[in-house]
Design a protein around this motif. Structure first.
Motif, PDB file in Angstrom:
ATOM      1  N   ILE A 141       0.675  -1.512   0.239  1.00 11.11           N
ATOM      2  CA  ILE A 141       0.088  -0.080  -0.049  1.00 11.11           C
ATOM      3  C   ILE A 141       1.021   1.147   0.230  1.00 11.11           C
ATOM      4  N   SER A 142       1.841   0.825   0.764  1.00  8.95           N
ATOM      5  CA  SER A 142       2.658   2.299   1.125  1.00  8.95           C
ATOM      6  C   SER A 142       3.398   2.762  -0.525  1.00  8.95           C
ATOM      7  N   SER A 143       3.929   1.269  -1.215  1.00  3.57           N
ATOM      8  CA  SER A 143       4.635   1.489  -2.482  1.00  3.57           C
ATOM      9  C   SER A 143       3.368   1.852  -3.108  1.00  3.57           C
ATOM     10  N   ILE A 144       2.763   1.687  -3.424  1.00  4.90           N
ATOM     11  CA  ILE A 144       1.111   2.145  -4.659  1.00  4.90           C
ATOM     12  C   ILE A 144       1.359   3.930  -4.346  1.00  4.90           C
ATOM     13  N   LEU A 145       0.882   4.437  -2.920  1.00  2.31           N
ATOM     14  CA  LEU A 145       0.609   5.765  -2.854  1.00  2.31           C
ATOM     15  C   LEU A 145       1.915   6.605  -2.653  1.00  2.31           C
ATOM     16  N   SER A 146       3.220   5.952  -3.072  1.00  3.11           N
ATOM     17  CA  SER A 146       4.377   6.493  -3.131  1.00  3.11           C
ATOM     18  C   SER A 146       4.152   6.739  -4.540  1.00  3.11           C
ATOM     19  N   THR A 147       4.474   5.809  -4.957  1.00  2.20           N
ATOM     20  CA  THR A 147       4.536   5.634  -6.503  1.00  2.20           C
ATOM     21  C   THR A 147       3.020   6.723  -7.312  1.00  2.20           C
ATOM     22  N   LEU A 148       2.809   6.926  -6.909  1.00  2.00           N
ATOM     23  CA  LEU A 148       1.162   8.167  -7.443  1.00  2.00           C
ATOM     24  C   LEU A 148       1.592   9.475  -6.720  1.00  2.00           C
ATOM     25  N   GLY A 149       2.557  10.051  -6.218  1.00  2.63           N
ATOM     26  CA  GLY A 149       2.658  10.575  -5.594  1.00  2.63           C
ATOM     27  C   GLY A 149       1.640  11.620  -4.361  1.00  2.63           C
ATOM     28  N   PHE A 622       8.984   2.776  15.515  1.00  2.00           N
ATOM     29  CA  PHE A 622       8.139   3.812  15.305  1.00  2.00           C
ATOM     30  C   PHE A 622       9.241   4.644  14.090  1.00  2.00           C
ATOM     31  N   LYS A 623      10.708   4.647  14.809  1.00  2.00           N
ATOM     32  CA  LYS A 623      11.285   5.957  14.180  1.00  2.00           C
ATOM     33  C   LYS A 623      12.311   4.781  13.450  1.00  2.00           C
ATOM     34  N   GLU A 624      12.462   3.746  13.211  1.00  2.00           N
ATOM     35  CA  GLU A 624      12.539   3.591  12.163  1.00  2.00           C
ATOM     36  C   GLU A 624      12.371   2.951  11.031  1.00  2.00           C
ATOM     37  N   GLN A 625      10.400   2.318  11.675  1.00  2.00           N
ATOM     38  CA  GLN A 625       9.957   3.027  10.346  1.00  2.00           C
ATOM     39  C   GLN A 625       9.600   4.825   9.374  1.00  2.00           C
ATOM     40  N   LYS A 626      10.278   5.369  10.249  1.00  2.00           N
ATOM     41  CA  LYS A 626       9.277   6.720   9.469  1.00  2.00           C
ATOM     42  C   LYS A 626      11.066   6.791   8.642  1.00  2.00           C
ATOM     43  N   GLU A 627      12.160   5.908   9.165  1.00  2.00           N
ATOM     44  CA  GLU A 627      12.737   6.376   8.560  1.00  2.00           C
ATOM     45  C   GLU A 627      12.721   5.688   6.923  1.00  2.00           C
ATOM     46  N   PHE A 628      12.548   4.675   7.079  1.00  2.00           N
ATOM     47  CA  PHE A 628      12.398   3.426   5.909  1.00  2.00           C
ATOM     48  C   PHE A 628      11.311   4.574   4.848  1.00  2.00           C
ATOM     49  N   GLU A 629      10.264   4.937   5.292  1.00  2.00           N
ATOM     50  CA  GLU A 629       9.946   6.047   4.339  1.00  2.00           C
ATOM     51  C   GLU A 629      10.188   7.354   4.112  1.00  2.00           C
ATOM     52  N   GLN A 630      10.979   7.852   4.489  1.00  2.00           N
ATOM     53  CA  GLN A 630      11.772   8.984   4.096  1.00  2.00           C
ATOM     54  C   GLN A 630      12.899   7.943   3.099  1.00  2.00           C
ATOM     55  N   LEU A 631      13.457   7.321   3.767  1.00  2.00           N
ATOM     56  CA  LEU A 631      14.143   6.704   2.580  1.00  2.00           C
ATOM     57  C   LEU A 631      13.678   6.286   1.008  1.00  2.00           C
ATOM     58  N   ASN A 632      12.454   5.273   1.642  1.00  2.00           N
ATOM     59  CA  ASN A 632      11.722   5.447  -0.158  1.00  2.00           C
ATOM     60  C   ASN A 632      11.733   6.056  -0.786  1.00  2.00           C
ATOM     61  N   GLU A 633      11.858   7.684  -0.307  1.00  2.00           N
ATOM     62  CA  GLU A 633      11.301   8.916  -0.950  1.00  2.00           C
ATOM     63  C   GLU A 633      12.211   9.327  -1.249  1.00  2.00           C
ATOM     64  N   GLU A 634      13.354   9.425  -0.710  1.00  2.00           N
ATOM     65  CA  GLU A 634      14.949   9.999  -1.012  1.00  2.00           C
ATOM     66  C   GLU A 634      15.716   9.475  -2.203  1.00  2.00           C
ATOM     67  N   ILE A 635      15.757   7.998  -2.476  1.00  2.00           N
ATOM     68  CA  ILE A 635      16.570   6.883  -3.008  1.00  2.00           C
ATOM     69  C   ILE A 635      15.918   8.050  -4.502  1.00  2.00           C
ATOM     70  N   PRO A 636      14.395   7.359  -4.376  1.00  2.00           N
ATOM     71  CA  PRO A 636      14.680   7.776  -5.767  1.00  2.00           C
ATOM     72  C   PRO A 636      14.870   9.027  -6.502  1.00  2.00           C
ATOM     73  N   ALA A 637      14.276   9.539  -5.358  1.00  2.00           N
ATOM     74  CA  ALA A 637      15.044  11.117  -5.778  1.00  2.00           C
ATOM     75  C   ALA A 637      15.875  11.799  -6.299  1.00  2.00           C
ATOM     76  N   LEU A 638      16.703  10.685  -5.857  1.00  2.00           N
ATOM     77  CA  LEU A 638      18.501  11.658  -5.688  1.00  2.00           C
ATOM     78  C   LEU A 638      18.648  11.065  -7.112  1.00  2.00           C
ATOM     79  N   GLU A 639      18.308   9.971  -7.435  1.00  2.00           N
ATOM     80  CA  GLU A 639      18.979   8.981  -8.616  1.00  2.00           C
ATOM     81  C   GLU A 639      18.355   9.212  -9.491  1.00  2.00           C
TER      82      GLU A 639
END
Length: 685
Positions: A141-149, A622-639
């Motif tokens: 679900i997170s992947s779908i929402l992230s991909t759709l912006g 909870f903190k690591e989950q938020k960090e993981f979500e942030q990395l999911n956004e940051e890495i594609p943006a940097l690429e």
């Protein structure tokens, strides 16, 4: 497993049946499409299957274990609902748990201090997620929402643009725990990148799909069966859209040959009937009845192969010149997650500048890094020449419509100039055409332009009535007020009038939305032979491939780059670049892992103590989950930024190449830090 069974389904329209005797089924994992001309009842059939509209006859049976998710062409929503409330409206137990998990996580993020009650709720929901084995589902679900912006789940539906509402509605059906997807024009209002992702998602999913779409590339890539709705009947063509076209061509040849043989037989039979045979004998009666059946049969009608050319005004030496144009919008109005706002809002942005910013150089003309504004177009220059056909490629919100509005004089640039040739006459097709008087009939509206049309450079002349017929406006509809037309019919009518005004520079903003495949074929044939200039925005890759031969690429930072080739070639090139970058990073990761294993004193096949500890770690905090979500956004943006820098490094401007190279190294260093951390969190998630 059979997912859907339909038996003898019928639905009556306003004047005649839309479809009758519709019988078919959908198997588990099957991907099928409904195609047909506008007005044949495709959307009605889909809504009837979904249970939104009642059937006049027949039955629809959906497997109880499957469940169904339906995406209408125009999704309905409560403007006061948040995005989260809209997406998680389904009563599925799994989605209810995930919705509660998302709400608690957001509450913990926004609260400055956390009570013991909130902590207890958090521990309880984590237990539910663990016991229900919902982490993989939540990650999907997170992947779908992230991909759709879709990032800010607290925004209300009433504040979203039309394109964003469609994305949220699409996300809602994709995240639901069902096995049957009914999708009505799922690609409308999506950018090409998102459509490409959706194409791969539907191709790979194990869910069954029945959809209505005019995107032929999408049809080819996803569907294994095509159902054509024509003459009130549904007919199955096994295979994708390309195979459907081949079978239709063969079918048309057979029907045409059969028609010729029948007409040949009837020539003799008519002569015999005219002689007045005595109908007393049984054989003669049977022969007369057979002849009457042949004469009154439903005759074969071949699809119209209508092509035309307009007498466009001759272009002069100067067509259109853009000199260092720039456009910036205030932050908060435009974002990568939103579709572009309409022109009226764009004009509001221009007025907002003076209120927000009072500097000698408004909007940072030479430096688009102003903190108050976001660059949409950055210092772009181009000289158009005769006969150029250029497509515009970019994500939603990248500035495509803004660019067209500036070129056509609907919106002023913040800096730079637009010089239009003396003989240049624009024909601008906007996404939402405006009609001055909707009380005019269709025929009156067209006759405002001309009573008769000179086509094919004056070689042929047709009446306004005949011309409308070729575009699907036949019979009574020509005498109906424009106000009674559907949205798709209005857009088609607007396009017809625009073409009849004989422009020599066509600017088309999403002309294919709400058009059926057959109307698009007519438009393609026209544009292929069009001798003027063409500037086109479209999310339909097939349409872009057929009509343009080069692209303007709208970058995230406001730059506009060029690509010589077709849209599909650019998408292929972009994917190759991504794969090359991944391949380049994999050996380095492998060396790092080998080094770590050696330092840990492990031989091949053994497991280091450190890795053993990793496998025994608990789920993400909870903190690591938020960090993981942030990395999911940051890495594609940097690429993505790396990719755009590679294109800049091919520039002849030494200064630009040096700056791009420095930033490229910075991103490489950042990714080297982020990749291992992402892998560690992903393994535990």
């Amino acid at each position: 497993m059979n997912i859907l069974s339909i038996n003898n389904l019928a639905k009556i329209g306003r004047e005649k049946p839309l479809f009758t005797g519709v019988t078919f089924g959908i198997q588990e994992g099957e991907k099928a499409a409904l195609i047909g001309r506008n007005g044949t009842g495709k959307s009605t059939l889909l809504a009837t299957i979904a249970g939104i509209l009642p059937a006049d006859e027949g039955s629809v049976v959906i497997n109880k274990e499957a469940g169904v998710s339906y995406l209408p062409q125009t999704p309905a929503f409560n403007p006061d609902d948040t995005i989260r409330q809209h997406i998680f409206k389904n009563d599925s137990p799994k989605l209810s748990v995930i919705r509660e998990y998302e709400e608690i996580c957001e509450e913990m993020t926004t609260r400055e201090s956390q009570s013991s009650g909130l902590q207890h709720r958090y521990e309880d929901i984590m237990h539910k997620m663990d016991s229900g084995d919902l982490w993989n589902y939540e990650a999907q679900i997170s992947s779908i929402l992230s991909t759709l912006g879709i990032t800010d789940m607290s925004r209300t539906m009433g504040t979203l643009s039309g394109g964003m509402c469609k994305k949220v509605a699409l996300a809602q059906v994709l995240v639901e725990d069902t096995k049957l997807l009914l999708l009505d024009e799922p690609t409308n209002h999506l950018d090409i990148s998102t459509i490409f992702w959706l194409q791969n998602y539907l191709h790979d999913t194990k869910r069954s799909v029945l959809m209505v779409t005019h995107d032929r590339w999408f049809l080819d890539a996803v569907c294994t069966n095509i159902y054509e709705l024509a003459r009130n009947k549904l007919k199955l063509y096994e295979g994708n859209y390309s195979q459907y076209l081949e079978k239709k061509e063969t079918e048309a040849e057979i029907e045409a040959n059969t028609e010729r043989r029948i007409e040949s037989v009837l020539r003799f039979e008519r002569e015999w009937l005219l002689r007045g045979p005595c109908a007393r004998g049984t054989k003669i009666k049977a022969r007369i009845q057979r002849d009457e059946q042949l004469i009154n049969r439903e005759k074969f009608k071949a699809d119209k192969g209508f092509t035309f050319e307009v007498k466009g005004k001759r272009l002069g030496g100067k067509v259109l010149e853009l000199h260092n144009i720039s456009k910036n919008y205030p932050k908060g109005y435009v974002s990568a997650n939103d579709s572009e706002k309409d022109l009226s809002r764009g004009l509001d942005f221009a007025n907002a500048k003076s209120d927000i910013h009072t500097k000698e150089s408004p909007l940072g003309l030479s430096n688009p890094c102003d903190n108050d504004f976001v660059p949409v177009i950055n210092n772009f220059s181009y000289v158009f020449t005769k006969g150029q056909k250029i497509g515009i490629f970019g994500d939603n919100g990248s500035g495509k419509s803004t660019f067209l509005n500036i070129i056509t004089g609907q919106l002023a640039p913040d800096s730079g100039s637009v010089e239009v040739g003396v003989n240049t006459k624009f024909g601008y097709y906007t996404q939402n055409p405006v009609f001055a008087d909707t009380n005019l009939t269709v025929l009156e509206y067209i006759k405002e332009t001309a009573e008769h049309m000179s086509l094919n450079n004056g070689k042929k002349e047709v009446s306004a009535t005949k011309f409308l017929e070729e575009f699907g406006f036949e019979g009574k509809i020509q005498h109906s007020p424009v106000s009674t037309l559907s949205g798709g019919e209005r857009k088609r009518l607007y396009l017809v009038k625009l073409l009849l005004e004989n422009p020599n520079f066509l600017v088309l903003d999403e002309p294919t939305n709400d058009f059926d495949i057959f109307t698009m074929n007519v438009l393609e044939q026209f544009l292929e032979s069009y001798e003027g200039c063409l500037l086109l925005v479209s999310h339909d890759r097939y349409f872009m491939d057929k009509t343009v031969d080069s692209l303007f690429i709208m970058e995230e930072n406001g730059d506009i780059s060029g690509f010589v080739g077709k849209c599909s070639e650019y998408i292929e090139y972009r994917e190759e670049q991504k794969q090359a970058l991944r391949a380049a990073s994999e050996p380095a990761e492998g060396v790092a892992k080998d080094t770590a294993a050696k330092q840990g004193g492990c031989s091949e096949g053994e497991t280091s103590p450190a890795s053993t500890n990793n496998t025994q770690r608990k789920k993400l905090s909870f903190k690591e989950q938020k960090e993981f979500e942030q990395l999911n956004e940051e890495i594609p943006a940097l690429e993505a930024e790396q990719k755009s820098l590679e294109e800049k490094m091919a520039s002849s401007d030494f200064d630009e190449v040096r700056k791009a190279g420095e930033r490229y190294k910075e991103i490489e260093a950042l990714l080297e830090e982020k990749y291992p951390r992402w892998e560690e969190l992903a393994e535990r998630a």
